[in-house]
Enzyme design. Structure first.
Site, PDB file in Angstrom:
ATOM      1  N   ARG A  44      16.209  59.673 -27.623  1.00  0.00           N
ATOM      2  CA  ARG A  44      16.184  60.729 -26.618  1.00  0.00           C
ATOM      3  C   ARG A  44      15.890  62.082 -27.287  1.00  0.00           C
ATOM      4  O   ARG A  44      16.746  62.940 -27.368  1.00  0.00           O
ATOM      5  CB  ARG A  44      17.533  60.801 -25.881  1.00  0.00           C
ATOM      6  CG  ARG A  44      17.833  59.654 -24.947  1.00  0.00           C
ATOM      7  CD  ARG A  44      16.867  59.521 -23.772  1.00  0.00           C
ATOM      8  NE  ARG A  44      16.710  60.722 -22.989  1.00  0.00           N
ATOM      9  CZ  ARG A  44      17.411  61.002 -21.874  1.00  0.00           C
ATOM     10  NH1 ARG A  44      18.320  60.166 -21.444  1.00  0.00           N
ATOM     11  NH2 ARG A  44      17.170  62.107 -21.209  1.00  0.00           N
TER      12      ARG A  44
ATOM     13  N   CYS B  89      32.794  45.378 -26.101  1.00  0.00           N
ATOM     14  CA  CYS B  89      31.648  45.330 -27.007  1.00  0.00           C
ATOM     15  C   CYS B  89      30.684  44.238 -26.562  1.00  0.00           C
ATOM     16  O   CYS B  89      31.110  43.164 -26.140  1.00  0.00           O
ATOM     17  CB  CYS B  89      32.104  45.025 -28.432  1.00  0.00           C
ATOM     18  SG  CYS B  89      33.167  46.264 -29.165  1.00  0.00           S
TER      19      CYS B  89
ATOM     20  N   GLU C 175      23.153  44.312 -27.726  1.00  0.00           N
ATOM     21  CA  GLU C 175      22.011  44.946 -27.078  1.00  0.00           C
ATOM     22  C   GLU C 175      20.891  43.914 -26.946  1.00  0.00           C
ATOM     23  O   GLU C 175      20.775  43.013 -27.777  1.00  0.00           O
ATOM     24  CB  GLU C 175      21.541  46.135 -27.940  1.00  0.00           C
ATOM     25  CG  GLU C 175      20.500  47.003 -27.334  1.00  0.00           C
ATOM     26  CD  GLU C 175      21.004  47.862 -26.191  1.00  0.00           C
ATOM     27  OE1 GLU C 175      20.179  48.187 -25.308  1.00  0.00           O
ATOM     28  OE2 GLU C 175      22.204  48.206 -26.164  1.00  0.00           O
TER      29      GLU C 175
ATOM     30  N   ARG D 290      40.173  52.732 -31.191  1.00  0.00           N
ATOM     31  CA  ARG D 290      41.592  52.464 -31.447  1.00  0.00           C
ATOM     32  C   ARG D 290      42.068  53.235 -32.685  1.00  0.00           C
ATOM     33  O   ARG D 290      43.174  53.758 -32.720  1.00  0.00           O
ATOM     34  CB  ARG D 290      41.838  50.967 -31.633  1.00  0.00           C
ATOM     35  CG  ARG D 290      41.506  50.135 -30.418  1.00  0.00           C
ATOM     36  CD  ARG D 290      42.425  50.426 -29.248  1.00  0.00           C
ATOM     37  NE  ARG D 290      42.125  49.540 -28.137  1.00  0.00           N
ATOM     38  CZ  ARG D 290      41.865  49.962 -26.899  1.00  0.00           C
ATOM     39  NH1 ARG D 290      41.879  51.246 -26.618  1.00  0.00           N
ATOM     40  NH2 ARG D 290      41.615  49.099 -25.947  1.00  0.00           N
TER      41      ARG D 290
ATOM     42  N   TYR E 267      23.222  61.931 -29.364  1.00  0.00           N
ATOM     43  CA  TYR E 267      22.439  60.987 -30.172  1.00  0.00           C
ATOM     44  C   TYR E 267      22.446  61.480 -31.611  1.00  0.00           C
ATOM     45  O   TYR E 267      22.034  62.609 -31.888  1.00  0.00           O
ATOM     46  CB  TYR E 267      21.010  60.873 -29.619  1.00  0.00           C
ATOM     47  CG  TYR E 267      21.024  60.194 -28.270  1.00  0.00           C
ATOM     48  CD1 TYR E 267      20.807  58.825 -28.162  1.00  0.00           C
ATOM     49  CD2 TYR E 267      21.310  60.903 -27.110  1.00  0.00           C
ATOM     50  CE1 TYR E 267      20.872  58.185 -26.931  1.00  0.00           C
ATOM     51  CE2 TYR E 267      21.387  60.274 -25.877  1.00  0.00           C
ATOM     52  CZ  TYR E 267      21.162  58.916 -25.802  1.00  0.00           C
ATOM     53  OH  TYR E 267      21.246  58.281 -24.587  1.00  0.00           O
TER      54      TYR E 267
ATOM     55  N   ARG F  75      25.222  51.769 -29.501  1.00  0.00           N
ATOM     56  CA  ARG F  75      25.091  52.568 -28.286  1.00  0.00           C
ATOM     57  C   ARG F  75      26.425  52.574 -27.554  1.00  0.00           C
ATOM     58  O   ARG F  75      27.184  51.602 -27.608  1.00  0.00           O
ATOM     59  CB  ARG F  75      24.002  51.999 -27.386  1.00  0.00           C
ATOM     60  CG  ARG F  75      22.606  52.161 -27.944  1.00  0.00           C
ATOM     61  CD  ARG F  75      21.587  51.446 -27.023  1.00  0.00           C
ATOM     62  NE  ARG F  75      20.217  51.691 -27.414  1.00  0.00           N
ATOM     63  CZ  ARG F  75      19.531  50.972 -28.301  1.00  0.00           C
ATOM     64  NH1 ARG F  75      20.102  49.952 -28.901  1.00  0.00           N
ATOM     65  NH2 ARG F  75      18.280  51.265 -28.580  1.00  0.00           N
TER      66      ARG F  75
ATOM     67  N   ARG G 282      26.256  59.030 -22.188  1.00  0.00           N
ATOM     68  CA  ARG G 282      25.557  58.145 -23.122  1.00  0.00           C
ATOM     69  C   ARG G 282      25.599  58.712 -24.525  1.00  0.00           C
ATOM     70  O   ARG G 282      25.568  59.924 -24.721  1.00  0.00           O
ATOM     71  CB  ARG G 282      24.095  57.988 -22.689  1.00  0.00           C
ATOM     72  CG  ARG G 282      23.911  57.163 -21.434  1.00  0.00           C
ATOM     73  CD  ARG G 282      24.097  55.732 -21.720  1.00  0.00           C
ATOM     74  NE  ARG G 282      23.355  55.446 -22.937  1.00  0.00           N
ATOM     75  CZ  ARG G 282      23.022  54.261 -23.352  1.00  0.00           C
ATOM     76  NH1 ARG G 282      23.343  53.209 -22.700  1.00  0.00           N
ATOM     77  NH2 ARG G 282      22.352  54.092 -24.464  1.00  0.00           N
TER      78      ARG G 282
END
Length: 118
Positions: A114, A73, A76, A62, A106, A88, A6
């Site tokens: 987080r 893609c 959210e 890319r 992060y 994210r 993540r």
């Protein structure tokens, strides 16, 4: 083993160059911290908050030469009070590492998501 890594970052503006630059920084950091080459990466899912629509963040992958990795893609979920201007990533990888040794990343304003990892 197959693991999911993540990562998240934020941008200041809904600007294509900024979205691509910050996404590229995040991808490179995720790969570096986990010792990954493109051949280790199975797929990457990118999500953006509804306030970001100037660029597809997958273009950043890319642009760094990752041309054989499956990318997607999505938006959210727009939860009231959630972090804005956030990108994210969920990166699926092949790795000999133990799960506890996977490094999630992060950056920028996304560190609040987080704090235990930053």
């Amino acid at each position: 083993m197959v693991w999911a890594i993540r990562g998240a970052t934020t941008v200041s503006n809904n600007d294509a160059d900024e979205i691509l630059t910050e996404t590229q920084n995040l991808l490179k950091e995720m790969a570096q911290k986990n010792g990954l080459a493109e051949d280790d990466i199975i797929s990457i899912i990118f999500t953006v908050t509804k306030d970001l629509d100037a660029a597809f963040p997958a273009i950043a992958a890319r642009n760094i030469g990752w041309t054989s990795t499956a990318l997607m893609c999505m938006n959210e979920i727009d939860v009231p009070g959630s972090l804005k201007k956030c990108i994210r990533i969920m990166m699926h990888v092949n790795s000999d590492k133990d799960k506890k040794d996977i490094k999630h990343v992060y950056l920028n304003g996304a560190k609040v998501l987080r704090p235990d990892l930053t």
